[in-house]
Design a protein around this motif. Structure first.
Motif, PDB file in Angstrom:
ATOM      1  N   ARG A 295       0.918  -1.244  -0.028  1.00  0.00           N
ATOM      2  CA  ARG A 295      -0.164  -0.031  -0.207  1.00  0.00           C
ATOM      3  C   ARG A 295       1.014   1.273   0.028  1.00  0.00           C
TER       4      ARG A 295
ATOM      5  N   GLU B  87       1.326   4.012   1.479  1.00  0.00           N
ATOM      6  CA  GLU B  87       1.035   4.839   2.515  1.00  0.00           C
ATOM      7  C   GLU B  87       2.188   5.869   3.054  1.00  0.00           C
TER       8      GLU B  87
ATOM      9  N   ARG C 149       3.782   1.268   9.911  1.00  0.00           N
ATOM     10  CA  ARG C 149       3.170   1.598   8.759  1.00  0.00           C
ATOM     11  C   ARG C 149       3.977   1.693   7.619  1.00  0.00           C
ATOM     12  N   TYR C 150       4.061   0.729   6.742  1.00  0.00           N
ATOM     13  CA  TYR C 150       4.888   0.733   5.730  1.00  0.00           C
ATOM     14  C   TYR C 150       4.515   0.323   4.413  1.00  0.00           C
TER      15      TYR C 150
ATOM     16  N   GLN D 158       1.336  -9.766   6.253  1.00  0.00           N
ATOM     17  CA  GLN D 158      -0.048 -10.112   6.951  1.00  0.00           C
ATOM     18  C   GLN D 158      -0.181 -11.598   7.092  1.00  0.00           C
TER      19      GLN D 158
ATOM     20  N   LYS E 257      -8.779   9.467   9.822  1.00  0.00           N
ATOM     21  CA  LYS E 257      -7.423   9.588  11.027  1.00  0.00           C
ATOM     22  C   LYS E 257      -7.419  10.907  11.601  1.00  0.00           C
TER      23      LYS E 257
ATOM     24  N   ARG F  73     -14.126   0.096   9.918  1.00  0.00           N
ATOM     25  CA  ARG F  73     -13.269  -0.669   9.130  1.00  0.00           C
ATOM     26  C   ARG F  73     -12.952   0.206   7.670  1.00  0.00           C
TER      27      ARG F  73
ATOM     28  N   ALA G 109      -3.673  -1.022  15.587  1.00  0.00           N
ATOM     29  CA  ALA G 109      -4.483  -2.295  15.216  1.00  0.00           C
ATOM     30  C   ALA G 109      -3.720  -3.465  14.726  1.00  0.00           C
ATOM     31  N   VAL G 110      -3.508  -4.394  15.585  1.00  0.00           N
ATOM     32  CA  VAL G 110      -2.798  -5.561  15.275  1.00  0.00           C
ATOM     33  C   VAL G 110      -3.426  -6.499  14.130  1.00  0.00           C
TER      34      VAL G 110
ATOM     35  N   SER H 287      -7.434  -7.253  12.303  1.00  0.00           N
ATOM     36  CA  SER H 287      -8.711  -6.586  12.065  1.00  0.00           C
ATOM     37  C   SER H 287      -9.355  -7.761  11.156  1.00  0.00           C
TER      38      SER H 287
ATOM     39  N   ARG I 145       3.591  -5.490  13.180  1.00  0.00           N
ATOM     40  CA  ARG I 145       2.963  -5.056  14.371  1.00  0.00           C
ATOM     41  C   ARG I 145       3.084  -5.983  15.512  1.00  0.00           C
TER      42      ARG I 145
HETATM   43  P1  ATP Z   1      -4.870   0.832   9.848  1.00  0.00           P
HETATM   44  O1  ATP Z   1      -6.085   1.227  10.590  1.00  0.00           O
HETATM   45  O2  ATP Z   1      -3.648   0.756  10.840  1.00  0.00           O
HETATM   46  O3  ATP Z   1      -4.667   1.694   8.557  1.00  0.00           O
HETATM   47  P2  ATP Z   1      -6.147  -0.847   8.403  1.00  0.00           P
HETATM   48  O4  ATP Z   1      -7.435  -0.984   9.005  1.00  0.00           O
HETATM   49  O5  ATP Z   1      -5.972  -0.417   7.174  1.00  0.00           O
HETATM   50  O6  ATP Z   1      -5.045  -0.617   9.632  1.00  0.00           O
HETATM   51  P3  ATP Z   1      -6.569  -3.742   7.377  1.00  0.00           P
HETATM   52  O7  ATP Z   1      -6.594  -3.447   5.854  1.00  0.00           O
HETATM   53  O8  ATP Z   1      -7.627  -4.155   8.179  1.00  0.00           O
HETATM   54  O9  ATP Z   1      -5.814  -2.460   8.278  1.00  0.00           O
HETATM   55  O10 ATP Z   1      -5.090  -4.720   7.650  1.00  0.00           O
HETATM   56  C1  ATP Z   1      -5.023  -5.729   8.647  1.00  0.00           C
HETATM   57  C2  ATP Z   1      -4.022  -5.660   9.492  1.00  0.00           C
HETATM   58  O11 ATP Z   1      -2.686  -5.272   8.637  1.00  0.00           O
HETATM   59  C3  ATP Z   1      -3.814  -4.236  10.353  1.00  0.00           C
HETATM   60  O12 ATP Z   1      -4.664  -4.458  11.526  1.00  0.00           O
HETATM   61  C4  ATP Z   1      -2.706  -3.972  10.652  1.00  0.00           C
HETATM   62  O13 ATP Z   1      -1.932  -4.775  11.466  1.00  0.00           O
HETATM   63  C5  ATP Z   1      -1.840  -4.350   9.358  1.00  0.00           C
HETATM   64  N1  ATP Z   1      -1.608  -3.250   8.468  1.00  0.00           N
HETATM   65  C6  ATP Z   1      -2.369  -2.441   7.561  1.00  0.00           C
HETATM   66  N2  ATP Z   1      -1.651  -1.657   7.049  1.00  0.00           N
HETATM   67  C7  ATP Z   1      -0.406  -1.772   7.231  1.00  0.00           C
HETATM   68  C8  ATP Z   1       0.714  -1.006   6.956  1.00  0.00           C
HETATM   69  N3  ATP Z   1       0.649   0.023   5.844  1.00  0.00           N
HETATM   70  N4  ATP Z   1       2.042  -1.346   7.674  1.00  0.00           N
HETATM   71  C9  ATP Z   1       1.862  -2.241   8.384  1.00  0.00           C
HETATM   72  N5  ATP Z   1       0.821  -2.946   8.873  1.00  0.00           N
HETATM   73  C10 ATP Z   1      -0.288  -2.600   8.326  1.00  0.00           C
END
Ligand code: ATP
Ligand code: MG
Length: 424
Positions: free
Chosen positions: A111, A113, A119-120, A125, A208, A256, A278-279, A281, A308
């Motif tokens: 992603r 981001e 956040r990377y 996952q 956010k 979400r 969020a670890v 979800s 995470r």
């Molecule tokens: P966040 O609210 O932190 O952006 P998200 O709702 O976008 O998370 P999901 O798409 O549900 O996250 O992804 C599931 C999990 O993947 C998250 O709970 C988080 O632990 C991890 N995750 C999501 N985006 C990232 C990222 N850019 N870098 C590292 N871990 C991530």
């Protein structure tokens, strides 16, 4: 000029990769112990798949996807998450014809981001999905097995938030209520939220932007608009969690960031990792299989961010078992080296789980012993000219004050079995 890694994409170095392996192994063990099986998926899919499943008006699809044209001018995307691919694979391979599936997968996601702690742009996952199960029992199972994982890993400081998004019909009514509400405070919204107001007002709740916190807190909540069946479903989940002794709090603002969810959504969050809390979800996505061209099939899943998880494990003082060598062979001279290679294979044949490395690149006894010590090995086996001539090998304990002993070569396998004992 030194080469650079791509921004937001990290190397997992050997010092920490053992921790990754350990955590992934425990997670896999727990998940499989509930009957989930692995599916391995490509990391690239047609862009269309993510547009249709995640939703056009989401952060991911609007601005975070790594999308490119291949040599055949087809638009492909590095997967930003696994659920869409999982559903696609289930449909493509006919996995849902008169069958239900409990599946897991893991690997890198992409992603675009803003990179920061937790956040990377490439992250990893572990992803679990159950397809073909309509009731709240599977929702409970997917959550309870997380609780077991946290317990196995010694992780504290994780709390569970749950919510229900109801059915699409109920959400349509709620959506209108939200539009009405946010329209009255439109002059206080940010640009993103104003754009979303007409298209996807639920997304505003997921904003956010801290400046919107109060406005969001005062917005109507979905839980007041739930349809009767969703109320029942949610009650069923809560009661199963209660009887399993899994604590939760209902967070009515948990929506979400992806469009495909309905009914149950949940997040395991921690206060130990700053704002990236969020670890793990997940949620239910009963309409997605049909939307992507399969037969109507209820489904639910979760995804855990491994970076995470690793960070939390370290914060909780978790230590992965070390995987150092048990034995390091020190060999001086060509003859000794040849014998050392031979001996290594004999010992590996004789002791299944033993980890043995031979000193490579020669060096004096002293420097080889230094390397042996640094390797973390429990014992050094020493082969020099004298040992070769006498058909013996030196056995030197490296982690205790015990003296080096000379062991007949013919007896070294038995001796090592004794001193090493049961190996994991
Ligand atoms: P966040 O609210 O932190 O952006 P998200 O709702 O976008 O998370 P999901 O798409 O549900 O996250 O992804 C599931 C999990 O993947 C998250 O709970 C988080 O632990 C991890 N995750 C999501 N985006 C990232 C990222 N850019 N870098 C590292 N871990 C991530
Ligand atoms: Mg996100």
């Amino acid at each position: 000029m030194k080469p650079r890694a791509v921004r937001g994409m990290n190397d997992v170095l050997p010092d920490i990769s053992g921790t990754w392996q350990y955590l992934q192994e425990i997670v896999r063990e727990v998940v499989e112990s509930y009957g989930y099986r692995e599916i391995r998926l490509p990391i690239i899919e047609y862009t269309e798949l993510f547009r249709r499943s995640i939703g056009e008006v989401t952060d991911i699809v609007e601005k975070e996807m790594y999308t490119f044209l291949d040599r055949n001018d087809e638009s492909l995307t590095l997967r930003p998450e696994a659920t869409a691919s999982m559903v696609r694979a289930a449909i493509t391979n006919g996995l849902l014809h008169n069958q239900r599936q409990k599946l897991w997968t893991s690997g890198p996601m992409f992603r675009y981001e803003k990179p920061q702690q937790g956040r990377y742009r490439q992250f990893h996952q572990f992803d679990v999905e159950a397809m073909g199960f309509a009731g709240p029992d599977v929702d409970a199972e997917l959550i309870i097995l997380c609780a077991r994982m946290w317990q196995r890993l010694g992780l504290s400081r994780l709390t569970l938030e749950i919510n229900s998004l109801g059915t699409n019909a109920a959400r349509a009514i709620y959506r209108q209520e939200l539009i009405d509400y946010f329209t009255t405070v439109k002059n206080q919204l940010d640009e993103d939220s104003i754009r979303r107001l007409g298209q996807n007002p639920l997304r505003i709740l997921d904003s956010k932007n801290p400046e919107l916190r109060d406005i969001i807190a005062a917005a109507p909540v979905m839980i007041d608009y739930l349809d009767e069946e969703s109320v029942q479903h949610f009650a069923g989940l809560k009661s199963l969690l209660d009887s399993a002794g899994v604590a939760y709090s209902v967070n009515p603002r948990l929506v979400r960031g992806l469009d495909y969810y309905n009914r149950t959504v949940f997040e395991w969050v921690t206060d130990a990792l700053g704002s990236q809390g969020a670890v793990c979800s997940g949620g239910r996505y009963d309409g997605l299989v049909e939307k992507l061209g399969g037969r109507p099939t209820p489904a639910i899943g979760w995804a855990m961010g491994i970076e995470r998880l690793v960070a939390l494990f370290i914060t909780c003082d978790g230590v992965a078992p070390r995987r150092d060598s048990h034995v390091y062979i020190v060999a001086a001279g060509d003859k000794a080296l040849a014998r050392a290679f031979e001996l290594t294979e004999e010992l590996k044949d004789g002791i299944g789980a033993v980890r043995i490395e031979v000193n490579l690149g020669g060096g004096s006894f002293k420097s080889q012993l230094k390397r042996a010590d640094k390797s973390g090995a429990l014992y050094a086996l020493i082969l020099g000219e004298d040992e070769i001539a006498g058909d013996v090998v030196g056995l030197k304990p490296l982690r205790s004050g015990e003296a080096q002993r000379s062991i007949p070569l013919a007896g070294i396998l038995a001796e090592l079995k004794t001193v090493l004992g049961e190996l994991d």
